[in-house]
Design a protein around this motif. Structure first.
Motif, PDB file in Angstrom:
ATOM      1  N   UNK A  44     -28.413  47.583  89.494  1.00 51.56           N
ATOM      2  CA  UNK A  44     -29.735  48.168  89.286  1.00 51.56           C
ATOM      3  C   UNK A  44     -29.957  48.546  87.830  1.00 51.56           C
ATOM      4  N   UNK A  45     -28.930  49.145  87.200  1.00 54.52           N
ATOM      5  CA  UNK A  45     -29.057  49.583  85.816  1.00 54.52           C
ATOM      6  C   UNK A  45     -29.130  48.408  84.848  1.00 54.52           C
ATOM      7  N   UNK A  46     -28.343  47.374  85.091  1.00 56.01           N
ATOM      8  CA  UNK A  46     -28.420  46.188  84.228  1.00 56.01           C
ATOM      9  C   UNK A  46     -29.779  45.508  84.338  1.00 56.01           C
ATOM     10  N   UNK A  47     -30.311  45.447  85.546  1.00 54.53           N
ATOM     11  CA  UNK A  47     -31.647  44.853  85.714  1.00 54.53           C
ATOM     12  C   UNK A  47     -32.725  45.738  85.091  1.00 54.53           C
ATOM     13  N   UNK A  48     -32.462  47.057  85.068  1.00 58.41           N
ATOM     14  CA  UNK A  48     -33.423  47.996  84.498  1.00 58.41           C
ATOM     15  C   UNK A  48     -33.567  47.805  82.990  1.00 58.41           C
ATOM     16  N   UNK A  49     -32.530  47.270  82.331  1.00 59.73           N
ATOM     17  CA  UNK A  49     -32.578  47.032  80.886  1.00 59.73           C
ATOM     18  C   UNK A  49     -33.693  46.071  80.489  1.00 59.73           C
ATOM     19  N   UNK A  50     -34.083  45.199  81.400  1.00 57.49           N
ATOM     20  CA  UNK A  50     -35.122  44.217  81.085  1.00 57.49           C
ATOM     21  C   UNK A  50     -36.535  44.739  81.329  1.00 57.49           C
ATOM     22  N   UNK A  51     -36.635  45.930  81.882  1.00 56.91           N
ATOM     23  CA  UNK A  51     -37.966  46.494  82.167  1.00 56.91           C
ATOM     24  C   UNK A  51     -37.987  48.000  81.907  1.00 56.91           C
ATOM     25  N   UNK A  52     -37.555  48.374  80.702  1.00 59.67           N
ATOM     26  CA  UNK A  52     -37.520  49.789  80.321  1.00 59.67           C
ATOM     27  C   UNK A  52     -38.916  50.398  80.264  1.00 59.67           C
ATOM     28  N   UNK A  53     -39.921  49.567  79.955  1.00 60.98           N
ATOM     29  CA  UNK A  53     -41.288  50.085  79.844  1.00 60.98           C
ATOM     30  C   UNK A  53     -41.866  50.495  81.195  1.00 60.98           C
ATOM     31  N   UNK A  54     -41.200  50.125  82.281  1.00 59.32           N
ATOM     32  CA  UNK A  54     -41.700  50.469  83.615  1.00 59.32           C
ATOM     33  C   UNK A  54     -41.139  51.801  84.130  1.00 59.32           C
ATOM     34  N   UNK A  55     -40.193  52.382  83.411  1.00 50.81           N
ATOM     35  CA  UNK A  55     -39.578  53.634  83.854  1.00 50.81           C
ATOM     36  C   UNK A  55     -40.567  54.783  83.676  1.00 50.81           C
ATOM     37  N   UNK A  56     -40.680  55.598  84.688  1.00 51.34           N
ATOM     38  CA  UNK A  56     -41.607  56.731  84.651  1.00 51.34           C
ATOM     39  C   UNK A  56     -40.873  58.026  85.000  1.00 51.34           C
ATOM     40  N   UNK A  57     -41.543  59.131  84.755  1.00 54.19           N
ATOM     41  CA  UNK A  57     -41.037  60.445  85.138  1.00 54.19           C
ATOM     42  C   UNK A  57     -42.207  61.267  85.670  1.00 54.19           C
ATOM     43  N   UNK A  58     -41.884  62.324  86.418  1.00 50.86           N
ATOM     44  CA  UNK A  58     -42.947  63.157  86.982  1.00 50.86           C
ATOM     45  C   UNK A  58     -43.328  64.240  85.986  1.00 50.86           C
ATOM     46  N   UNK A  59     -44.574  64.201  85.524  1.00 48.59           N
ATOM     47  CA  UNK A  59     -45.092  65.191  84.593  1.00 48.59           C
ATOM     48  C   UNK A  59     -45.691  66.358  85.379  1.00 48.59           C
ATOM     49  N   UNK A  60     -45.133  67.552  85.172  1.00 49.07           N
ATOM     50  CA  UNK A  60     -45.558  68.728  85.937  1.00 49.07           C
ATOM     51  C   UNK A  60     -46.998  69.090  85.622  1.00 49.07           C
ATOM     52  N   UNK A  61     -47.379  69.006  84.350  1.00 51.30           N
ATOM     53  CA  UNK A  61     -48.752  69.379  83.950  1.00 51.30           C
ATOM     54  C   UNK A  61     -49.778  68.444  84.572  1.00 51.30           C
ATOM     55  N   UNK A  62     -49.519  67.127  84.450  1.00 48.12           N
ATOM     56  CA  UNK A  62     -50.470  66.151  84.983  1.00 48.12           C
ATOM     57  C   UNK A  62     -50.328  65.956  86.479  1.00 48.12           C
ATOM     58  N   UNK A  63     -49.188  66.414  87.042  1.00 50.17           N
ATOM     59  CA  UNK A  63     -48.904  66.258  88.469  1.00 50.17           C
ATOM     60  C   UNK A  63     -48.952  64.796  88.908  1.00 50.17           C
ATOM     61  N   UNK A  64     -48.380  63.931  88.057  1.00 51.60           N
ATOM     62  CA  UNK A  64     -48.297  62.513  88.397  1.00 51.60           C
ATOM     63  C   UNK A  64     -47.215  61.837  87.556  1.00 51.60           C
ATOM     64  N   UNK A  65     -46.859  60.628  87.940  1.00 50.18           N
ATOM     65  CA  UNK A  65     -45.862  59.852  87.225  1.00 50.18           C
ATOM     66  C   UNK A  65     -46.456  59.297  85.926  1.00 50.18           C
ATOM     67  N   UNK A  66     -45.709  59.446  84.812  1.00 52.24           N
ATOM     68  CA  UNK A  66     -46.157  58.933  83.518  1.00 52.24           C
ATOM     69  C   UNK A  66     -45.052  58.076  82.903  1.00 52.24           C
ATOM     70  N   UNK A  67     -45.414  57.132  82.024  1.00 46.20           N
ATOM     71  CA  UNK A  67     -44.395  56.307  81.354  1.00 46.20           C
ATOM     72  C   UNK A  67     -43.423  57.166  80.555  1.00 46.20           C
ATOM     73  N   UNK A  68     -42.145  56.821  80.613  1.00 45.06           N
ATOM     74  CA  UNK A  68     -41.108  57.622  79.975  1.00 45.06           C
ATOM     75  C   UNK A  68     -41.055  57.450  78.462  1.00 45.06           C
ATOM     76  N   UNK A  69     -41.068  56.213  77.992  1.00 40.08           N
ATOM     77  CA  UNK A  69     -40.772  55.952  76.578  1.00 40.08           C
ATOM     78  C   UNK A  69     -41.691  56.680  75.588  1.00 40.08           C
TER      79      UNK A  69
END
Length: 286
Positions: A44-69
C-alpha cells in the motif's frame, strides 16, 4: 564517483527503510499484533508513492478532508524555525563555552566538566516544565504576560519551545566539547604550535577548533534522531503548530509516509552540502 555512488545508494536504501517504517502501523489491527498484515501495508505504501497528491487529512476547522501537501507547508515552516533557531543559538553558546573552557585553569575546568556532565543527564521534560514555571512565575511577580506557555488552535508559540530545545541541544554539545578539547590539547601538532609561540587565541580558533568541526558534525548527525525526538515532545506538550504535533494528531500511514520523506530529504541535502563544503584538511582522515 565513489562518493556519488555512496550517496545514491544511501538515499535509495533510506527511502526503502522509510517506506518500511511508515508501514509499521499495519502490524496492529484492532489492538492485536498481526504480522501477516505488514506485507499488505508495504504494498500500500509503495503504491502510495505514485499518488502523493491524493493524500488527505481531516481539517477540524473546515470539518472536511483536505489535500495534505499544501497544508503541511506552514507546519514545516514552524518546525524549521524552532529547530534552526535553537541550533544556531546552541552552537553560538557552545563556541563561547569551548573558548572559555580552553582558556580556563584546572579548577575551573573541573567545575565546568562536572557541571556539563550533570546538566546533560537532566531529562528534556524537566527543561520544558522549568521554562513554563519561569514564565508563570514571571507573570505572577510582574504581570508580564507576553510569554505564552502553550499554543492554542491555529496559534503560534515559539519563544519557550526555542528556549527549551536550545537548552536540550546546548547541554548535549557541552559534554562532547569538554571531552574532545581535553583530548585535542595533547595532540602533537598543538604541542608544536605551542612551542613555536602561537598565541592562545590563534591556537583555539585556527588550530584546535577546525580540527573538531568535522567530528562535531558527525557527532550531531549521528544523534540527530535524539534531537528530533526532543522536538516532537516539545511540539506536543507546548501545542506547537508544527509537523511533529500534526502527525501525532493524524496518525495514518499515508500521512506518516509523506512526513518521513519531508523530514528526511532536507536533512539528506544538507548532509551532502556539508560533506562537500567541509575542507578535507578539517576531516583529518575521519
Amino acid at each position: 564517483m565513489n562518493w556519488i555512488a555512496r550517496k545514491s545508494s544511501q538515499i535509495l536504501i533510506t527511502c526503502i527503510v522509510l517506506v518500511g517504517i511508515s508501514a509499521l502501523p499495519s502490524l496492529v489491527g484492532q489492538l492485536e499484533f498481526v504480522p501477516s498484515n505488514y506485507w499488505g501495508g508495504l504494498q500500500q505504501q509503495f503504491s502510495q508513492l505514485t499518488k502523493l497528491d491524493e493524500i488527505t487529512y481531516f481539517n477540524v476547522t473546515a470539518q472536511r478532508e483536505l489535500p495534505l501537501l499544501p497544508a503541511i507547508g506552514p507546519l514545516m515552516k514552524e518546525t524549521v524555525i524552532i529547530f534552526m533557531t535553537s541550533l544556531v543559538v546552541a552552537v553560538g553558546f557552545a563556541l563561547v563555552y569551548a573558548y572559555f573552557f580552553y582558556r580556563s585553569g584546572r579548577r575551573v575546568r573541573t567545575v565546568l566538566r562536572q557541571t556539563s556532565e550533570t546538566l546533560e543527564m537532566v531529562p528534556d521534560l524537566f527543561w520544558l516544565i522549568f521554562t513554563q514555571f519561569l514564565a508563570i512565575t514571571l507573570y505572577k511577580k510582574t504581570g508580564f504576560d507576553r510569554i505564552e506557555v502553550a499554543g492554542g488552535f491555529a496559534e503560534y508559540i515559539r519563544f519557550l519551545p526555542i528556549v527549551t530545545l536550545t537548552l536540550t541541544i546546548l547541554f548535549f554539545f557541552l559534554k562532547w566539547l569538554t571531552k574532545h578539547i581535553l583530548q585535542e590539547e595533547t595532540t602533537p601538532f598543538l604541542e608544536l604550535a605551542r612551542a613555536k609561540g602561537v598565541k592562545p587565541v590563534s591556537m583555539f580558533w585556527k588550530h584546535l577548533l577546525p580540527n573538531l568541526v568535522y567530528r562535531f558534525y558527525l557527532f550531531f548527525r549521528s544523534n540527530l534522531i535524539t534531537v528530533l525526538s526532543s522536538l516532537l515532545i516539545i511540539e506536543y506538550l507546548f501545542n506547537v503548530q508544527g509537523i511533529f504535533r500534526f502527525i501525532v494528531y493524524n496518525p495514518s500511514m499515508p500521512i506518516l509516509l509523506v512526513i518521513l520523506f519531508v523530514i528526511y530529504i532536507p536533512i539528506f541535502l544538507v548532509d551532502v552540502l556539508a560533506e562537500w563544503l567541509i575542507p578535507d584538511a578539517w576531516k583529518g582522515g575521519v
